[in-house]
Design a protein around this motif. Structure first.
Motif, short mmCIF file in Angstrom:
data_model
loop_
_atom_site.label_atom_id
_atom_site.label_comp_id
_atom_site.label_asym_id
_atom_site.label_seq_id
_atom_site.Cartn_x
_atom_site.Cartn_y
_atom_site.Cartn_z
N THR A 186 0.86 -1.06 0.02
CA THR A 186 0.12 -0.09 0.13
C THR A 186 0.78 1.26 -0.08
O THR A 186 0.52 2.47 -0.20
CB THR A 186 -1.09 -0.09 1.39
N HIS A 187 2.13 0.92 0.24
CA HIS A 187 3.14 2.03 -0.06
C HIS A 187 4.54 1.55 0.03
O HIS A 187 4.73 0.30 0.17
CB HIS A 187 3.20 3.25 1.46
N THR A 188 5.33 2.42 -0.46
CA THR A 188 6.72 2.17 -0.78
C THR A 188 7.65 2.04 0.70
O THR A 188 8.79 1.77 0.53
CB THR A 188 7.58 2.95 -1.82
N VAL A 191 9.99 -0.66 1.75
CA VAL A 191 11.37 -0.64 1.26
C VAL A 191 12.45 -0.21 2.32
O VAL A 191 13.60 -0.41 2.47
CB VAL A 191 11.63 0.01 -0.11
N GLN A 192 11.91 0.78 3.21
CA GLN A 192 12.73 1.17 4.30
C GLN A 192 13.09 -0.13 5.09
O GLN A 192 14.32 -0.52 5.49
CB GLN A 192 11.90 1.83 5.25
N ILE A 193 12.24 -1.14 5.44
CA ILE A 193 12.40 -2.21 6.27
C ILE A 193 13.57 -3.13 5.56
O ILE A 193 14.39 -3.44 6.24
CB ILE A 193 11.00 -2.80 6.55
N TYR A 212 -0.41 0.43 -4.19
CA TYR A 212 -1.59 -0.05 -4.53
C TYR A 212 -2.83 0.15 -3.46
O TYR A 212 -2.30 -0.19 -2.35
CB TYR A 212 -1.65 -1.43 -5.07
N ARG A 213 -3.87 0.72 -3.85
CA ARG A 213 -4.88 0.81 -2.74
C ARG A 213 -6.17 0.57 -3.55
O ARG A 213 -6.27 0.84 -4.54
CB ARG A 213 -4.78 2.06 -2.06
N ARG A 214 -7.35 -0.05 -2.52
CA ARG A 214 -8.50 -0.22 -3.12
C ARG A 214 -9.47 0.99 -3.03
O ARG A 214 -10.49 1.09 -2.13
CB ARG A 214 -9.15 -1.33 -2.24
N ILE A 228 8.20 7.92 -4.21
CA ILE A 228 9.49 7.56 -3.94
C ILE A 228 9.55 7.79 -2.55
O ILE A 228 9.30 8.77 -1.91
CB ILE A 228 10.26 8.91 -4.61
N GLU A 229 10.08 6.66 -1.86
CA GLU A 229 10.41 6.42 -0.45
C GLU A 229 11.66 6.90 -0.30
O GLU A 229 12.44 6.82 -1.01
CB GLU A 229 10.14 5.12 -0.03
N GLY A 230 11.91 7.70 1.00
CA GLY A 230 13.25 8.10 1.43
C GLY A 230 13.53 7.53 2.85
O GLY A 230 12.71 7.56 3.72
N PHE A 269 4.67 5.01 11.66
CA PHE A 269 6.12 4.85 11.74
C PHE A 269 7.12 5.79 11.80
O PHE A 269 8.44 5.74 11.73
CB PHE A 269 6.27 3.85 10.34
N THR A 270 6.56 7.21 12.18
CA THR A 270 7.53 8.36 12.56
C THR A 270 7.02 9.06 13.68
O THR A 270 5.71 9.25 13.92
CB THR A 270 7.66 9.26 11.27
N GLU A 271 7.66 9.58 14.03
CA GLU A 271 7.67 10.43 15.37
C GLU A 271 8.71 11.53 15.61
O GLU A 271 9.71 11.09 16.11
CB GLU A 271 7.28 9.53 16.74
N ALA A 293 3.68 15.41 0.08
CA ALA A 293 4.35 14.08 0.71
C ALA A 293 4.29 14.00 2.38
O ALA A 293 3.56 15.00 2.89
CB ALA A 293 5.96 14.48 0.62
N GLY A 294 4.48 12.99 2.85
CA GLY A 294 4.47 12.65 4.15
C GLY A 294 5.85 12.47 4.66
O GLY A 294 6.76 11.90 3.67
N CYS A 295 6.04 12.69 5.88
CA CYS A 295 7.90 12.33 6.65
C CYS A 295 7.71 12.38 7.87
O CYS A 295 6.74 12.67 8.51
CB CYS A 295 8.41 13.47 5.85
N GLY A 296 8.99 12.25 8.43
CA GLY A 296 8.94 12.23 9.96
C GLY A 296 10.23 11.63 10.36
O GLY A 296 11.21 11.28 9.50
N MET A 297 10.58 11.56 11.71
CA MET A 297 11.57 10.88 12.25
C MET A 297 11.11 9.51 12.53
O MET A 297 10.33 9.22 13.20
CB MET A 297 12.07 11.89 13.36
N PHE A 323 15.45 10.06 9.46
CA PHE A 323 14.35 10.72 8.73
C PHE A 323 13.85 9.71 7.61
O PHE A 323 14.59 8.80 7.07
CB PHE A 323 14.04 12.15 8.58
N ALA A 324 12.55 9.83 7.50
CA ALA A 324 11.88 9.12 6.22
C ALA A 324 10.89 9.91 5.91
O ALA A 324 10.28 10.92 6.38
CB ALA A 324 11.31 7.70 6.68
N PHE A 325 10.80 9.49 4.33
CA PHE A 325 9.66 10.37 3.57
C PHE A 325 9.04 9.71 2.55
O PHE A 325 9.56 8.59 2.14
CB PHE A 325 10.04 11.74 3.01
N1 DAH Z 1 3.71 5.78 3.53
C1 DAH Z 1 3.10 7.05 3.49
C2 DAH Z 1 1.74 6.82 2.63
O1 DAH Z 1 1.96 6.09 1.65
C3 DAH Z 1 3.80 8.01 3.17
C4 DAH Z 1 4.77 8.33 4.11
C5 DAH Z 1 4.86 9.11 5.26
C6 DAH Z 1 5.92 7.69 4.10
C7 DAH Z 1 5.54 9.31 6.42
C8 DAH Z 1 7.08 7.99 5.07
C9 DAH Z 1 7.05 8.80 6.11
O2 DAH Z 1 8.46 7.46 4.92
O3 DAH Z 1 8.02 9.04 6.84
O4 DAH Z 1 0.77 7.66 2.93
#
Ligand code: DAH
Length: 357
Positions: A186-188, A191-193, A212-214, A228-230, A269-271, A293-297, A323-325
């Motif tokens: 449902t999200h990239t 790949v972080q894991i 992918y999402r329904r 793009i995941e970071g 997964f972020t705070e 975008a979404g992101c966090g620590m 950090f991740a995004f």
């Molecule tokens: N996975 C989230 C989504 O698909 C987006 C996202 C949010 C990715 C925060 C991240 C993050 O790595 O830190 O909505």
């Protein structure tokens, strides 16, 4: 009187000249230069010659052999050239190319013409262009590219990302499940894991790919979209690094006068977590803040899950921070290219695609 070797040479040269094709030429070659045949047989006779005769005949033998070899090569060259020009003669270079049936290409067939038309030159899909631009910016900042499967297990997609079983994202109505229990990611963020399982810190990767999402499909929702995941994990990584990195990315992408906002949000997964909004005069919706975008620590629970799977303490949350995004690529492309409907990306309508060629 001519030496027998000279007679052999003259006979060979005559036959070479008379050869009408590669096959008969080859027969001549075997007859005169083949092992212990014709000219070559003289090489063996040399042993029986007297001291005075040897050097004379030896020289003659060499001369004859190179004369015949050269003549054969010259003749063979002629045959090859002839073959090429015969093949070319059959091609009428004034005709249009023959890579596709008429009507398939984009160019209109001339009136009355029903033959073949050249295939049009292709170009990159706007989403691919967007991905390439984004990847290029992150690579300049030192991010490597990581990869993971589209078909995932729920541990990588949810549990390891601190997303409990009762979380709505895990609902059957929201996610595509396979009969064996696996799912379309449902999200990239998966790949972080995988990246952390594969290598100890420090780590600095991006992971471009599909998710992918329904969702009910409409102008802004599609069952398949791109992200793009970071992920950046090192000692002393802070929110300032996160802001600096994504701020620079947005301004590289949308132009130097782009304003970037980080608004507090929640992700398991972020705070702390943030949503990123941009506003740029260069964009059609210039005066509006748009969420991109979404992101966090990275949450310590994510590091713990990875450590558990690795069976070590490589991602000790007391030592490492990160950090991740996650950037929505379709979203970014829609903003940058002013595209009103996400479904256009998948419809393969040339009137749409040609605008990005
Ligand atoms: N996975 C989230 C989504 O698909 C987006 C996202 C949010 C990715 C925060 C991240 C993050 O790595 O830190 O909505």
């Amino acid at each position: 009187m001519a030496h027998p070797l000279e007679e052999l040479r003259d006979a060979a040269l005559r036959e070479i000249n008379e050869a009408r094709d590669e096959q008969s030429l080859d027969a001549v070659r075997v007859r005169y230069l083949g092992r212990s045949r014709g000219i070559s047989a003289w090489g063996e006779q040399m042993k029986t010659l007297g001291k005075d005769e040897k050097p004379v005949v030896g020289k003659l033998l060499n001369d004859v052999r190179s004369a015949v070899t050269a003549a054969i090569e010259e003749r063979a060259q002629k045959f090859r050239a002839q073959k090429e020009s015969d093949a070319l003669a059959e091609i009428d270079i004034s005709l249009p190319g023959s890579t596709g049936p008429s009507g398939r290409g984009l160019s209109a067939a001339p009136a009355g013409y029903s033959g073949y038309l050249p295939l049009e030159r292709g170009s990159l899909h706007p989403l691919s262009q967007m991905l390439e631009r984004s990847i290029e910016i992150f690579r300049r900042m030192g991010f490597a590219i990581a990869d993971g499967p589209d078909i995932e297990d729920d541990w990588h997609c949810f549990d390891a990302l601190n997303t409990p079983p009762e979380h709505p994202a895990r609902n059957e109505q929201d996610t595509f499940y396979l009969p064996d229990g696996r799912l379309l990611r449902t999200h990239t963020s998966t790949v972080q894991i995988r990246a952390m399982q594969a290598a100890p810190p420090p780590i600095r990767v991006i992971a471009p790919g599909a998710a992918y999402r329904r969702d009910e499909v409409d102008a802004t929702h599609s069952a398949q979209f791109h992200q793009i995941e970071g992920l950046y994990v090192d000692e002393n990584v802070s929110v300032a690094d996160l802001k600096g990195t994504l701020d620079l990315f947005m301004r590289e992408l949308f132009g130097a006068d782009t304003a970037v906002q980080f608004r507090p949000h929640y992700f398991p997964f972020t705070e702390p977590s943030f949503e990123i909004y941009v506003k740029s005069k260069a964009l059609k919706r210039g005066e509006q803040w748009i969420e991109v975008a979404g992101c966090g620590m990275v949450h310590p629970a994510v590091f713990e899950a990875v450590n558990n799977a690795r069976g070590d303490d490589a991602y000790d949350p007391d030592k490492w921070t990160g950090f991740a995004f996650g950037l929505g690529m379709d979203r970014l492309a829609m903003i940058l290219f002013d595209i009103p409907d996400i479904r256009l990306f998948a419809q393969n309508d040339l009137r749409f695609l040609l605008q990005f060629a």
